[in-house]
Design a protein around this motif. Structure first.
Motif, PDB file in Angstrom:
ATOM      1  N   ARG A  65      26.840  36.761  20.262  1.00 16.08           N
ATOM      2  CA  ARG A  65      26.713  35.360  19.960  1.00 16.08           C
ATOM      3  C   ARG A  65      25.588  34.788  20.707  1.00 16.08           C
ATOM      4  N   CYS A  66      24.718  34.147  19.939  1.00 14.77           N
ATOM      5  CA  CYS A  66      23.483  33.937  20.838  1.00 14.77           C
ATOM      6  C   CYS A  66      23.616  32.345  21.638  1.00 14.77           C
ATOM      7  N   GLY A  67      24.337  31.495  20.990  1.00 16.19           N
ATOM      8  CA  GLY A  67      24.531  30.063  21.354  1.00 16.19           C
ATOM      9  C   GLY A  67      23.260  29.154  21.260  1.00 16.19           C
ATOM     10  N   ASN A  68      22.192  29.837  20.616  1.00 13.38           N
ATOM     11  CA  ASN A  68      20.909  29.056  20.486  1.00 13.38           C
ATOM     12  C   ASN A  68      20.529  29.117  18.944  1.00 13.38           C
ATOM     13  N   CYS A  69      21.571  29.109  17.799  1.00 15.01           N
ATOM     14  CA  CYS A  69      21.236  29.022  16.330  1.00 15.01           C
ATOM     15  C   CYS A  69      22.225  27.823  15.878  1.00 15.01           C
ATOM     16  N   ASP A  70      21.761  27.350  14.613  1.00 10.03           N
ATOM     17  CA  ASP A  70      22.880  26.227  14.202  1.00 10.03           C
ATOM     18  C   ASP A  70      24.157  26.694  14.079  1.00 10.03           C
ATOM     19  N   ILE A  71      24.451  28.037  13.658  1.00  4.42           N
ATOM     20  CA  ILE A  71      25.742  28.406  13.381  1.00  4.42           C
ATOM     21  C   ILE A  71      26.593  28.538  14.942  1.00  4.42           C
ATOM     22  N   CYS A  72      26.028  29.028  15.949  1.00  9.13           N
ATOM     23  CA  CYS A  72      26.409  29.127  17.090  1.00  9.13           C
ATOM     24  C   CYS A  72      26.747  27.600  17.684  1.00  9.13           C
ATOM     25  N   LEU A  73      25.895  26.639  17.388  1.00 10.66           N
ATOM     26  CA  LEU A  73      26.084  25.292  17.913  1.00 10.66           C
ATOM     27  C   LEU A  73      26.977  24.317  17.031  1.00 10.66           C
ATOM     28  N   ILE A  74      27.004  24.615  15.770  1.00  5.14           N
ATOM     29  CA  ILE A  74      27.850  23.871  14.867  1.00  5.14           C
ATOM     30  C   ILE A  74      28.463  24.722  14.065  1.00  5.14           C
ATOM     31  N   PRO A  75      29.335  25.278  14.417  1.00  8.32           N
ATOM     32  CA  PRO A  75      30.119  26.457  13.632  1.00  8.32           C
ATOM     33  C   PRO A  75      30.539  25.833  12.134  1.00  8.32           C
ATOM     34  N   PRO A  76      30.177  26.301  11.176  1.00  9.84           N
ATOM     35  CA  PRO A  76      30.336  26.000   9.875  1.00  9.84           C
ATOM     36  C   PRO A  76      31.662  26.086   9.440  1.00  9.84           C
ATOM     37  N   ILE A  77      32.323  25.289   8.714  1.00  6.76           N
ATOM     38  CA  ILE A  77      33.517  25.217   8.184  1.00  6.76           C
ATOM     39  C   ILE A  77      33.725  25.844   6.868  1.00  6.76           C
ATOM     40  N   THR A  78      34.584  26.592   6.412  1.00  2.61           N
ATOM     41  CA  THR A  78      34.803  27.237   5.052  1.00  2.61           C
ATOM     42  C   THR A  78      35.708  26.572   4.599  1.00  2.61           C
ATOM     43  N   TYR A  79      35.979  26.619   3.139  1.00  6.48           N
ATOM     44  CA  TYR A  79      37.226  26.205   2.639  1.00  6.48           C
ATOM     45  C   TYR A  79      37.446  26.864   1.376  1.00  6.48           C
ATOM     46  N   ASP A  80      38.608  26.659   0.767  1.00  3.85           N
ATOM     47  CA  ASP A  80      39.232  27.501  -0.283  1.00  3.85           C
ATOM     48  C   ASP A  80      38.465  26.707  -1.360  1.00  3.85           C
ATOM     49  N   ALA A  81      37.441  27.317  -2.353  1.00  2.00           N
ATOM     50  CA  ALA A  81      36.702  26.730  -3.289  1.00  2.00           C
ATOM     51  C   ALA A  81      37.193  27.188  -4.724  1.00  2.00           C
ATOM     52  N   THR A  82      38.344  28.034  -4.704  1.00  2.00           N
ATOM     53  CA  THR A  82      38.703  28.510  -5.910  1.00  2.00           C
ATOM     54  C   THR A  82      38.665  27.657  -7.126  1.00  2.00           C
ATOM     55  N   VAL A  83      39.481  26.614  -6.959  1.00  2.00           N
ATOM     56  CA  VAL A  83      39.383  25.763  -8.106  1.00  2.00           C
ATOM     57  C   VAL A  83      38.158  25.335  -8.842  1.00  2.00           C
ATOM     58  N   ALA A  84      37.338  24.670  -7.763  1.00  2.00           N
ATOM     59  CA  ALA A  84      35.986  24.211  -8.037  1.00  2.00           C
ATOM     60  C   ALA A  84      35.090  25.543  -8.728  1.00  2.00           C
ATOM     61  N   ALA A  85      35.397  26.624  -8.070  1.00  4.97           N
ATOM     62  CA  ALA A  85      34.661  27.844  -8.650  1.00  4.97           C
ATOM     63  C   ALA A  85      34.988  28.046 -10.145  1.00  4.97           C
ATOM     64  N   GLN A  86      36.162  27.906 -10.342  1.00  4.34           N
ATOM     65  CA  GLN A  86      36.831  28.164 -11.683  1.00  4.34           C
ATOM     66  C   GLN A  86      36.222  27.284 -12.654  1.00  4.34           C
ATOM     67  N   LYS A  87      36.111  25.719 -12.179  1.00  3.99           N
ATOM     68  CA  LYS A  87      35.673  24.893 -12.977  1.00  3.99           C
ATOM     69  C   LYS A  87      34.149  25.109 -13.513  1.00  3.99           C
ATOM     70  N   ALA A  88      33.470  25.622 -12.223  1.00  2.61           N
ATOM     71  CA  ALA A  88      32.138  25.785 -12.486  1.00  2.61           C
ATOM     72  C   ALA A  88      31.595  27.079 -13.315  1.00  2.61           C
ATOM     73  N   LEU A  89      32.255  28.230 -13.161  1.00  6.81           N
ATOM     74  CA  LEU A  89      32.183  29.414 -13.933  1.00  6.81           C
ATOM     75  C   LEU A  89      32.793  29.232 -15.605  1.00  6.81           C
ATOM     76  N   SER A  90      33.751  28.561 -15.676  1.00  7.67           N
ATOM     77  CA  SER A  90      34.202  28.107 -16.927  1.00  7.67           C
ATOM     78  C   SER A  90      33.179  27.269 -17.770  1.00  7.67           C
ATOM     79  N   CYS A  91      32.711  26.571 -16.914  1.00 13.42           N
ATOM     80  CA  CYS A  91      31.801  25.371 -17.597  1.00 13.42           C
ATOM     81  C   CYS A  91      30.442  26.380 -18.244  1.00 13.42           C
ATOM     82  N   VAL A  92      30.101  27.222 -17.042  1.00 17.57           N
ATOM     83  CA  VAL A  92      28.894  28.173 -17.629  1.00 17.57           C
ATOM     84  C   VAL A  92      29.174  28.987 -18.892  1.00 17.57           C
ATOM     85  N   TYR A  93      30.386  29.329 -18.663  1.00 21.95           N
ATOM     86  CA  TYR A  93      30.883  30.077 -19.974  1.00 21.95           C
ATOM     87  C   TYR A  93      30.804  29.324 -21.494  1.00 21.95           C
ATOM     88  N   ARG A  94      31.368  28.233 -21.121  1.00 19.84           N
ATOM     89  CA  ARG A  94      31.648  27.305 -22.530  1.00 19.84           C
ATOM     90  C   ARG A  94      30.598  26.942 -22.967  1.00 19.84           C
TER      91      ARG A  94
END
Ligand code: ADP
Ligand code: ZN
Length: 602
Positions: free
Chosen positions: A389-418
Motif C-alpha cells: 500500500r503506498c499511502g499516496n493515492c486516493d484509495i490509500c488516503l480515502i478508502p472507498p466504501i462499497t455497498y450491496d447494489a444488487t437491487v439497484a443493479a437488477q432494476k437497471a438491468l431489467s430496464c435495459v431489457y424492457r
C-alpha cells in the motif's frame, strides 16, 4: 568508482550522493562497456552520461531526437560551467562550423546532436578527428517500431559501432516493456550490453481518479488547492482545449491553450511562456508534452480518459520530475467509456489489433474502478508485483466504501431489457426515474413496468451505477447499434437473483478535496516562511529573465526550499545546498545571500 566521479557530482552538480543505480552505471560505462539504462522519468538518467563524459578524456556524443530539449540541456550545462554544445538544423552554418571547430580543438565535454545530423557524412568526417569517450543515445525506445515514438533516423544508429569502434555506447529510455528493450539492444547492435533496470514507481506523484459529475467545478476545486503552481490540463479535443483555457482565464487563472490546430508561432510562444513563467497552466491535447523537460510541473489533470494505461503513465509522468510532491488527477464518466470503446471498435487494422486495443482499454477502465491501492495496481500492470500500500493515492488516503447494489443493479438491468437493449444510459435512466420526456413517451416507455422504479435514486447516482455495470462487464455497449446498452452473460445471474453486485459508493460532490490535499504534506513550507520563499522566487525570476533562461535552470524549487530552511550566509554554507556547485555559487551566490541577509535583518 573513481573518486573523480563523486567529486564532479559534488563540485559541478552540487549533489552529495548518486541516486539508485547511477554510480554502478557510471562505473560500467567508464570501464568501456555498453549498457541499456531503463529509468523512470525524473530518475536521473542524464547524470549517467554527463558525469562519465567529464571524468574521461575527450568528449561524449549525446544523441537526442528533440531539438528544443537539446538547447535546454546545453543551457543548463552552461549554467553549471560545463563545456557543452549542440548541432542541429536550428543553427546557422556559421554556428555549426564554430561548434565543430570547438569539438576538434578538444574544448567540449559534451556534444548533443540529432541522429540524422550525426550520421551525415560531413559530421562523421568532422568527428572522426575528435577523441570520443562515450556515445549516449537518449530516448532509445525511438528505435523500436513497437513503442509509440518510432523514428526512422534512429534505425541507422547501429552504424556508430563501425565509425567509433571501442567507444562505449549507452542507450537510455523511460519506456519499458520487454519487447522494446530487446528491440533497442538488437537494432542499435549494442555489444554485450548490461541492462540497468530501475523500478517504475514515481513515489512523489499522488494518483487520484474521480467520477465526472460536474467536470468544470471539479476542476475549479482542484485548482483551488494548487494556486500559483504550474500544471498541465489534458483535454481530448482542440475545441475543448480552447474552451477550457478561455473559461479558466475568465475565472482568474493564468491558462494557455496548446494543440496542433494552433498557429506554430502561437504554439511555440505558449510553450515558451509555460517554461519561463512561474505558475502557468497549460490546457492541451496530447500534442503537448513530448520533450517537455520542465522539472516543476506540479500537477497533470486528465479531463478525459487517455487511451491506455501506458499513455496515462507517460502523460502523468510529466509531473514532479524534480522529485517534489506532485498530483495526477483525473475525472472520468460513462461518456468516456462509451467513446473509447467505440474508438477501439472502429480502429483501423486487424481483428488482432482491435483485440489488443480493447484489452488495453479494459485494463485502463478496470484500473479506474479499483478499490485497493491505485499505485500497486499501476506497478503490477508494468510487471512489478509485490508493491505494498503506498499511502499516496486516493484509495490509500480515502478508502472507498462499497455497498450491496444488487437491487439497484437488477432494476437497471431489467430496464435495459424492457426498453429493448437499444438505448444509451441517459434514456434508460429517464425511464427508471419516471421522467416523461418526449423520447420516453414516444417509445411508450412510460407504460413499462420499470417506469419510475428508480425514482428514489438521483440521476448522478444512476450514472455512477451504469458506469460501474459497464466497466464490470454486466452491460456492454453495442456500437453496431448506435451505442445501445446490452445485457451480458454475467447479468443474467443477477437478474435471476443468483448473484449479488457490489459497487463503489461515490461521494458525488464536486467540492470534494483531492486526495493529496487531504494528506498533510510534511514537505510543505511553514506559513511564516512563505514570504521569504516568494522573495527568493522573485529574485530567481529576475535573474533568469536577465540571462534569458527559464527560472528552473537558475535553481530548482528544492534549492530554494533548502535556502529557506538553512538560511546560508557564507559561501561554504551556500555550497551545501542541493543543486549548488561551484559555477552556480559564483553566478548567483551573492545575490541570494544578500537577500537572505537583508531578510534576517528585518
Ligand atoms: P530523467 O532524464 O531520468 O527524467 P533527469 O536526469 O532530468 O531525469 O533528472 C531528474 C532530476 O533529478 C533533475 O532535477 C536532477 O538534477 C535530479 N538528480 C539527478 N541525479 C541526482 C542526484 N544524484 N542527487 C540529487 N538530484 C539528482
Ligand atoms: Zn496507494
Amino acid at each position: 568508482m573513481p573518486g573523480t566521479a563523486t567529486q564532479i557530482l559534488n563540485r559541478v552538480f552540487g549533489y552529495t550522493d548518486f541516486r539508485g543505480q547511477q554510480a554502478d552505471i557510471i562505473e560500467h560505462v567508464l570501464s568501456g562497456s555498453d549498457a541499456l539504462v531503463l529509468m523512470p522519468t525524473g530518475g536521473g538518467k542524464s547524470l549517467c552520461y554527463q558525469v562519465p563524459a567529464m571524468v574521461a578524456d575527450g568528449m561524449a556524443i549525446v544523441v537526442s531526437p528533440l531539438i528544443a530539449l537539446m538547447r535546454d540541456q546545453v543551457q543548463a550545462l552552461h549554467q553549471l560551467g560545463v563545456n557543452a554544445a549542440f548541432l542541429n538544423s536550428s543553427l546557422t552554418s556559421y554556428d555549426q562550423a564554430r561548434v565543430i571547430a570547438q569539438a576538434q580543438a578538444g574544448d567540449l565535454d559534451m556534444l548533443y546532436v540529432a541522429p540524422e545530423r550525426l550520421l551525415s557524412p560531413d559530421t562523421l568526417d568532422a568527428l572522426s578527428a575528435c577523441e570520443i569517450n562515450l556515445i549516449a543515445i537518449d530516448e532509445a525506445h525511438c528505435v523500436s517500431s513497437w513503442g509509440h515514438d518510432f523514428r526512422q533516423d534512429y534505425l541507422e544508429l547501429h552504424r556508430l559501432r563501425e565509425y567509433f569502434p571501442g567507444v562505449p555506447r549507452l542507450a537510455l529510455t523511460a519506456t519499458a516493456d520487454p519487447r522494446t528493450r530487446k528491440d533497442i539492444i538488437a537494432r542499435l547492435e549494442l555489444t554485450q550490453p548490461k541492462a540497468f533496470v530501475s523500478g517504475f514507481d514515481r513515489p512523489n506523484i499522488c494518483y487520484s481518479v474521480q467520477p465526472k459529475t460536474d467536470p468544470r467545478s471539479q476542476l475549479l476545486t482542484f485548482l483551488g488547492e494548487h494556486t500559483q503552481q504550474a500544471g498541465i490540463v489534458y483535454c481530448l479535443s482542440r475545441k475543448s482545449v480552447d474552451a477550457t483555457a478561455e473559461w479558466l482565464r475568465s475565472k482568474g487563472f493564468r491558462a494557455l491553450p496548446y494543440h496542433a490546430g494552433l498557429d506554430t508561432a502561437v504554439r511555440t510562444a505558449n510553450q515558451d511562456r509555460f517554461l519561463r513563467e512561474d505558475g502557468l497552466i497549460m490546457v492541451a491535447t496530447i500534442a503537448f508534452g513530448m520533450g517537455i523537460d520542465k522539472p516543476d510541473v506540479r500537477f497533470v489533470v486528465h479531463m478525459d480518459l487517455p487511451k491506455s494505461i501506458e499513455a496515462y503513465y507517460q502523460e502523468t509522468g510529466r509531473a514532479g520530475r524534480d522529485g517534489e510532491p506532485a498530483e495526477a488527477w483525473m475525472v472520468y464518466g460513462l461518456q468516456d467509456v462509451v467513446r473509447l470503446s467505440r474508438m477501439a471498435e472502429e480502429s483501423q487494422g486487424s481483428e488482432e489489433h482491435k483485440r489488443i486495443e480493447r484489452s488495453k482499454l479494459d485494463a485502463l477502465l478496470g484500473w479506474c474502478e479499483v478499490t485497493t491501492c491505485r499505485r500497486a495496481h499501476l506497478l503490477e500492470y508494468f510487471g512489478e508485483t509485490d508493491s505494498a500500500r503506498c499511502g499516496n493515492c486516493d484509495i490509500c488516503l480515502i478508502p472507498p466504501i462499497t455497498y450491496d447494489a444488487t437491487v439497484a443493479a437488477q432494476k437497471a438491468l431489467s430496464c435495459v431489457y424492457r426498453t429493448g437493449q437499444r438505448f444509451g444510459a441517459g434514456h434508460v435512466i429517464d425511464v427508471l426515474r419516471g421522467q416523461r420526456r418526449d423520447k420516453v413517451v414516444n417509445n411508450h416507455h412510460d407504460q413499462l413496468s420499470t417506469f419510475g422504479i428508480g425514482e428514489d435514486v438521483s440521476d448522478a447516482q444512476w450514472r455512477s451505477i451504469f458506469r460501474q455495470l459497464v466497466v464490470r462487464g454486466f452491460l456492454w455497449v453495442d456500437h453496431d447499434r448506435y451505442g445501445g446498452l446490452r445485457l451480458s452473460e454475467r447479468s443474467r445471474a443477477v437478474l435471476r437473483g443468483e448473484a449479488s453486485v457490489h459497487l463503489r459508493q461515490e461521494t458525488l460532490s464536486a467540492t470534494k478535496k483531492s486526495a493529496a490535499a487531504k494528506k498533510k504534506a510534511p514537505e510543505a513550507l511553514r506559513p511564516a516562511d512563505i514570504p521569504l520563499f516568494e522573495e527568493l522566487k522573485a529574485l530567481r525570476k529576475q535573474l533568469a529573465d536577465s540571462a534569458n533562461l527559464p527560472p528552473y535552470v537558475v535553481f530548482h524549487d528544492s534549492t530554494l526550499l533548502a535556502m529557506v530552511d538553512q538560511r546560508p550566509l557564507t559561501c561554504d554554507q551556500f555550497l551545501l545546498l542541493p543543486g549548488v556547485g561551484e559555477a552556480k555559487l559564483e553566478k548567483y551566490g551573492d545575490d541570494f545571500m544578500d537577500l537572505l541577509a537583508a531578510y534576517a535583518e528585518r
